[in-house]
Write a protein that holds these residues in place. Structure first.
Motif, mmCIF file in Angstrom:
data_model
loop_
_atom_site.group_PDB
_atom_site.id
_atom_site.type_symbol
_atom_site.label_atom_id
_atom_site.label_comp_id
_atom_site.label_asym_id
_atom_site.label_seq_id
_atom_site.Cartn_x
_atom_site.Cartn_y
_atom_site.Cartn_z
ATOM 1 N N UNK A 1 54.467 8.202 21.103
ATOM 2 C CA UNK A 1 53.711 8.275 19.834
ATOM 3 C C UNK A 1 53.479 9.718 19.416
ATOM 4 N N UNK A 2 53.190 10.559 20.365
ATOM 5 C CA UNK A 2 52.920 11.972 20.066
ATOM 6 C C UNK A 2 54.208 12.694 19.654
ATOM 7 N N UNK A 3 55.273 12.479 20.415
ATOM 8 C CA UNK A 3 56.554 13.124 20.079
ATOM 9 C C UNK A 3 57.023 12.666 18.697
ATOM 10 N N UNK A 4 56.797 11.384 18.390
ATOM 11 C CA UNK A 4 57.207 10.875 17.062
ATOM 12 C C UNK A 4 56.522 11.640 15.931
ATOM 13 N N UNK A 5 55.257 12.037 16.145
ATOM 14 C CA UNK A 5 54.542 12.763 15.086
ATOM 15 C C UNK A 5 55.225 14.107 14.793
ATOM 16 N N UNK A 6 55.694 14.742 15.860
ATOM 17 C CA UNK A 6 56.216 16.110 15.689
ATOM 18 C C UNK A 6 57.718 16.124 15.390
ATOM 19 N N UNK A 7 58.459 15.415 16.211
ATOM 20 C CA UNK A 7 59.918 15.379 16.031
ATOM 21 C C UNK A 7 60.299 14.503 14.847
ATOM 22 N N UNK A 8 59.510 13.456 14.622
ATOM 23 C CA UNK A 8 59.789 12.524 13.531
ATOM 24 C C UNK A 8 59.057 12.908 12.261
ATOM 25 N N UNK A 9 57.783 12.575 12.192
ATOM 26 C CA UNK A 9 57.047 12.743 10.939
ATOM 27 C C UNK A 9 57.077 14.163 10.402
ATOM 28 N N UNK A 10 56.807 15.142 11.247
ATOM 29 C CA UNK A 10 56.687 16.523 10.737
ATOM 30 C C UNK A 10 58.013 17.007 10.144
ATOM 31 N N UNK A 11 59.116 16.735 10.843
ATOM 32 C CA UNK A 11 60.422 17.190 10.352
ATOM 33 C C UNK A 11 60.858 16.389 9.120
ATOM 34 N N UNK A 12 60.547 15.112 9.131
ATOM 35 C CA UNK A 12 60.907 14.239 8.008
ATOM 36 C C UNK A 12 60.177 14.666 6.736
ATOM 37 N N UNK A 13 58.882 14.943 6.901
ATOM 38 C CA UNK A 13 58.046 15.351 5.761
ATOM 39 C C UNK A 13 58.584 16.663 5.170
ATOM 40 N N UNK A 14 58.943 17.582 6.043
ATOM 41 C CA UNK A 14 59.492 18.856 5.551
ATOM 42 C C UNK A 14 60.836 18.617 4.855
ATOM 43 N N UNK A 15 61.640 17.741 5.442
ATOM 44 C CA UNK A 15 62.933 17.419 4.818
ATOM 45 C C UNK A 15 62.729 16.868 3.417
#
Ligand code: FAD
Ligand code: DLZ
Ligand code: SF4
Length: 513
Positions: free
Chosen positions: A303-317
């Motif tokens: 869940x934590x890795x998803x926030x950083x590797x997933x959500x954070x990068x996706x949002x920036x994209x």
């Protein structure tokens, strides 16, 4: 002199591309400027954190033998903006052959930089920000030809690319990509968060606090007490503290809210990560190591890795893929002025008062408060998307437009028409009641929809859906919502809509709610 290298306040990483190959005759420019400190009324803690971290970073570079030109806000001659400070440095230093910068986190600043070559008459290299794990081109390639962009599928690609929580045969560790079913428990009775770190203030930080008090003391937010980490060393201490004491419980209570507990089991690293004191891959790797060593369970670590590797990068994209057009969107035509209680005026809604209080005191509130309390209220009440975005950009110490805008406009307000979220994060008071203990101390009743004691979120929730029926009735992810509304029958429907009208009028007229 070879090059002038500009480092911005959210670029405080020694490995940033603009510092790569720095030569002995290069000069690194770091400047505190009024334009950046006031383009929105930033929370005083945010300004203090950045200025203190910028000053510390400059000293660390100097100690490595790099020549640094550091301009303080109050320095005589400070010309007040990034453009004018770059121009002034070039004139004063003489012989600057080129300017090197890393691309900024805001479109506004990128436009500024793109005009510099012509203005300054020297080559300007705008380098990629390689601290992020997905480049603009990689995001564009992933997004190409997709009817819908979904974070979950982006995240899986990122897991594979970085081999995080991945088995040798390429399957996800634990047999699933996502363990959210095990997360998101309501708060346990009497739940308290472990104690957080507080960092000693150096003389330099105390100087910054005095400066911010004098120059930005009228901005919304409390400057002191000030406990922020301001160096990479201190930020790493924050990360290690989180991994050791909080990560094991992070997943379970990721969506919980508790009165008087601003942090619960959240990491509090976003300000450090976004300013460059921490890097995303090192965080994910440390979290994975905590799982591999048996210290933290998979649901929490994934869940934590998803926030950083997933959500954070996706949002920036999303931000860079759709800007500048993205910033003009207002899919639900939300234009009602932001009520004064967002800026600290009193409200009887205990959940909103609590989220705003945390924001005022800490320049922080956790994700569910941002999304399901202040964000949800703004969505349901149809608050002006620009004013809401400006609020989020100003009041949080981790806020820069690349991350604030898609989260606010896209995730919280559905203002991008469904790019970030496939359905609106709209919820009645029942959700807040289930996930928090706020309602116990509230004047309103989460089980009532009409009447004097009715929770305002309830009537506003139904009214929001009906107001925007053309957008949502056919939404496959909201199958039962409209059938429930239809079953209410005309009398109940009318009473709910009358209550919502009364609430919206109260908001518009600035009366107490
Ligand atoms: P944790 O809950 O511990 O999560 C760990 C990390 O994951 C965070 O530090 C952050 O880097 C990353 N993360 C988690 N969710 C997101 C997300 N949705 N987008 C990007 N990164 C994420 N985050 C910001 O960094 N800056 C913002 O300006 C910002 N504005 C937001 C506005 C709204 C309306 C909403 C709903 C969310 C916003 N977020 C923003 C995302 C998220 O709320 C914060 O990253 C998080 O609350 C920071 O606290 P934490 O470090 O304790 O996070
Ligand atoms: C947010 C901020 C503030 C408050 N002050 C400064 C500053 O004085 N100098 C600076 O270089 N950067 C500052 N920043 C961060 C910038 O606003 C940020 O780099 C841009 O918004 C791009 O993300
Ligand atoms: Fe918020 Fe409604 Fe609960 Fe009050 S009753 S705390 S307004 S959800």
């Amino acid at each position: 002199m070879a090059a002038l290298r500009l480092v911005l306040g959210d670029q405080l990483s020694e490995t940033i591309s603009s510092l790569e190959g720095v030569m002995s005759d290069d000069v690194v420019l770091i400047c505190e400027v009024m334009e950046e400190a006031s383009y929105v009324p930033h929370h005083p803690k945010k300004i203090a954190f950045l200025f203190a971290a910028m000053r510390h970073f400059a000293r660390a570079l100097s100690a490595r033998g790099v020549t640094v030109c550091y301009v303080k806000l109050g320095d005589p001659g400070n010309a007040g903006s990034l453009t004018s400070e770059v121009q002034r440095s070039i004139e004063e230093l003489g012989g600057v052959s080129r300017l090197i910068v890393t691309e900024p986190g805001e479109y506004r600043v990128l436009q500024m930089m793109q005009a510099w070559e012509e203005l300054l008459g020297i080559p300007v290299d705008i380098l990629a920000d390689t601290r992020f794990l997905c480049s603009h081109d990689e995001f564009a390639a992933w997004a190409q030809n997709k009817r819908q962009l979904r974070m979950e599928f982006f995240y899986r690609e990122m897991r594979k690319r970085y081999r995080l929580l991945l088995e040798k045969d390429g399957t996800p560790t634990g047999g699933a990509w996502n363990f959210d079913k095990e997360n998101r428990k309501p708060p346990a009775k009497g739940m308290r968060s472990p104690k957080r770190l507080s960092h000693e203030k150096s003389e330099s930080t105390r100087d910054v606090l005095a400066l911010v008090k004098a120059r930005f003391g009228d901005h919304f937010g409390r400057l002191e007490p000030f406990h922020y980490a301001i160096s990479r060393k201190e930020a790493l201490m924050e990360l290690d503290h989180f991994i050791e004491h909080l990560l094991p419980t992070f997943g379970d209570f990721q969506d919980a809210m508790v009165a008087g507990e601003p942090y619960l089991f959240h990491s509090l690293i976003s300000s450090y990560l976004n300013a460059g004191l921490l890097l995303p891959l090192e965080i994910c790797e440390k979290a994975e190591a905590a799982y591999r060593s048996g210290h933290a369970p998979l649901n929490a670590v994934e869940g934590f890795i998803r926030q950083i590797l997933g959500w954070r990068e996706y949002i920036r994209g999303i931000y860079w893929h759709f800007m500048p057009e993205y910033g003009q969107r207002n899919a639900l035509n939300a234009t009602r002025p932001l009520p004064a209680f967002y800026w600290g005026a009193e409200t009887a809604m205990a959940c909103v008062a609590e989220a705003v209080r945390h924001t005022r005191d800490h320049a922080y509130s956790h994700h569910i408060q941002r999304l399901m309390v202040t964000g949800n209220f703004a969505l349901l009440a149809g608050l002006d998307v620009r004013q809401v975005q400006e609020w989020y950009l100003a009041v949080y110490s981790d806020a820069y437009e690349w991350v604030e805008m898609p989260n606010t406009l896209g995730m919280a307000l559905f203002g991008d028409g469904g790019i970030v979220a496939s359905k609106p994060y709209a919820a009645s008071g029942k959700y807040i009641h289930r996930m928090s203990n706020y309602c116990q101390g509230c004047r309103y009743d989460p089980d009532e929809t009409v009447g004097d004691k009715a929770c305002p979120f309830n009537a506003l929730y139904w009214d929001f859906l009906v107001r925007n029926e053309t957008h949502f009735r056919g939404n496959q992810r909201m199958p039962y919502v409209f059938s429930t509304w239809d079953r209410f029958g005309p009398e109940k429907q009318e009473a709910i809509r009358a209550k919502a009208d009364e609430l919206l009028e109260t908001i518009e007229n600035g009366r107490f709610l």
